[in-house]
Design a protein around this motif. Structure first.
Motif, PDB file in Angstrom:
ATOM      1  N   ASN A  88      37.948  22.454  37.317  1.00 41.56           N
ATOM      2  CA  ASN A  88      38.618  21.229  37.735  1.00 41.56           C
ATOM      3  C   ASN A  88      39.723  21.538  38.726  1.00 41.56           C
ATOM      4  O   ASN A  88      40.506  22.457  38.513  1.00 41.56           O
ATOM      5  CB  ASN A  88      39.238  20.515  36.525  1.00 41.56           C
ATOM      6  N   GLN A  93      42.905  19.649  40.794  1.00 43.65           N
ATOM      7  CA  GLN A  93      43.704  18.426  40.876  1.00 43.65           C
ATOM      8  C   GLN A  93      44.895  18.656  41.789  1.00 43.65           C
ATOM      9  O   GLN A  93      45.542  19.700  41.731  1.00 43.65           O
ATOM     10  CB  GLN A  93      44.196  17.993  39.496  1.00 43.65           C
ATOM     11  N   ASN A 139      41.454  14.319  41.675  1.00 45.21           N
ATOM     12  CA  ASN A 139      40.869  15.467  40.984  1.00 45.21           C
ATOM     13  C   ASN A 139      39.367  15.506  41.230  1.00 45.21           C
ATOM     14  O   ASN A 139      38.761  14.512  41.631  1.00 45.21           O
ATOM     15  CB  ASN A 139      41.200  15.468  39.492  1.00 45.21           C
ATOM     16  N   TYR A 140      38.813  16.686  40.975  1.00 43.72           N
ATOM     17  CA  TYR A 140      37.398  16.929  41.235  1.00 43.72           C
ATOM     18  C   TYR A 140      36.889  17.946  40.227  1.00 43.72           C
ATOM     19  O   TYR A 140      37.540  18.968  39.986  1.00 43.72           O
ATOM     20  CB  TYR A 140      37.227  17.459  42.659  1.00 43.72           C
ATOM     21  N   ASN A 141      35.726  17.660  39.636  1.00 39.91           N
ATOM     22  CA  ASN A 141      35.100  18.574  38.692  1.00 39.91           C
ATOM     23  C   ASN A 141      33.862  19.188  39.341  1.00 39.91           C
ATOM     24  O   ASN A 141      32.956  18.465  39.767  1.00 39.91           O
ATOM     25  CB  ASN A 141      34.708  17.846  37.406  1.00 39.91           C
ATOM     26  N   GLN A 142      33.810  20.522  39.398  1.00 38.73           N
ATOM     27  CA  GLN A 142      32.712  21.223  40.062  1.00 38.73           C
ATOM     28  C   GLN A 142      31.387  21.065  39.335  1.00 38.73           C
ATOM     29  O   GLN A 142      30.331  21.084  39.961  1.00 38.73           O
ATOM     30  CB  GLN A 142      33.038  22.703  40.186  1.00 38.73           C
ATOM     31  N   LEU A 164      30.429  17.111  39.611  1.00 42.19           N
ATOM     32  CA  LEU A 164      30.534  16.620  40.986  1.00 42.19           C
ATOM     33  C   LEU A 164      31.204  15.253  41.043  1.00 42.19           C
ATOM     34  O   LEU A 164      30.946  14.455  41.932  1.00 42.19           O
ATOM     35  CB  LEU A 164      29.156  16.572  41.666  1.00 42.19           C
ATOM     36  N   ARG A 165      32.078  14.998  40.073  1.00 34.83           N
ATOM     37  CA  ARG A 165      32.798  13.730  40.018  1.00 34.83           C
ATOM     38  C   ARG A 165      34.277  13.956  40.282  1.00 34.83           C
ATOM     39  O   ARG A 165      34.818  15.005  39.974  1.00 34.83           O
ATOM     40  CB  ARG A 165      32.629  13.065  38.663  1.00 34.83           C
ATOM     41  N   GLY A 166      34.891  12.941  40.788  1.00 41.08           N
ATOM     42  CA  GLY A 166      36.322  12.987  41.050  1.00 41.08           C
ATOM     43  C   GLY A 166      36.971  11.691  40.633  1.00 41.08           C
ATOM     44  O   GLY A 166      36.299  10.752  40.196  1.00 41.08           O
TER      45      GLY A 166
END
Length: 124
Positions: free
Chosen positions: A43, A45, A58-61, A64-66
């Protein structure tokens, strides 16, 4: 004289927090009492502070959501209060130490429930 020192200290903290910060540590306790530590290896942020407004993204690898949020804030001394867009607010204390922004306190729901957070950001 003491009042002048306090005003200078407050202005100094305000000028120190304005900028872009990357989250490097986050832990706390959710509203239901469950403790958490965020895995920042997946993650990312950022928090951006202007003289009057804040935002985070924020972005989760993996997923693929932010996401994010935005609003205004008030900083009085080291007390930092954000107005969130959904009626929530924060009650944090801030300090800048060795180039890192430390944010400690609560996110408070409209009905008064609290989630506690300890976050550390580095200048980005």
């Amino acid at each position: 004289m003491m009042q002048g020192i306090l005003a200078q200290s407050q202005a100094n903290l305000h000028s120190q927090v304005v900028g872009t910060w990357k989250l490097i540590s986050q832990k706390g306790i959710f509203i239901d009492g469950v403790a958490f530590t965020t895995d920042l290896s997946k993650n990312t942020q950022y928090k951006i502070l202007t003289p009057t407004h804040w935002m985070y993204i924020n972005y989760n690898q993996d997923s693929l959501r932010g996401g994010g949020d935005v609003g205004t804030y008030q900083l009085k001394g080291n007390k930092y209060v954000e107005a969130l867009t959904d009626g929530y607010k924060t009650d944090f204390t801030l300090k800048v130490e060795r180039g890192k922004l430390h944010q400690d306190g609560a996110i408070i729901t409209p009905d008064g429930k609290k989630a506690m957070f300890h976050e550390i950001y580095e200048s980005s």
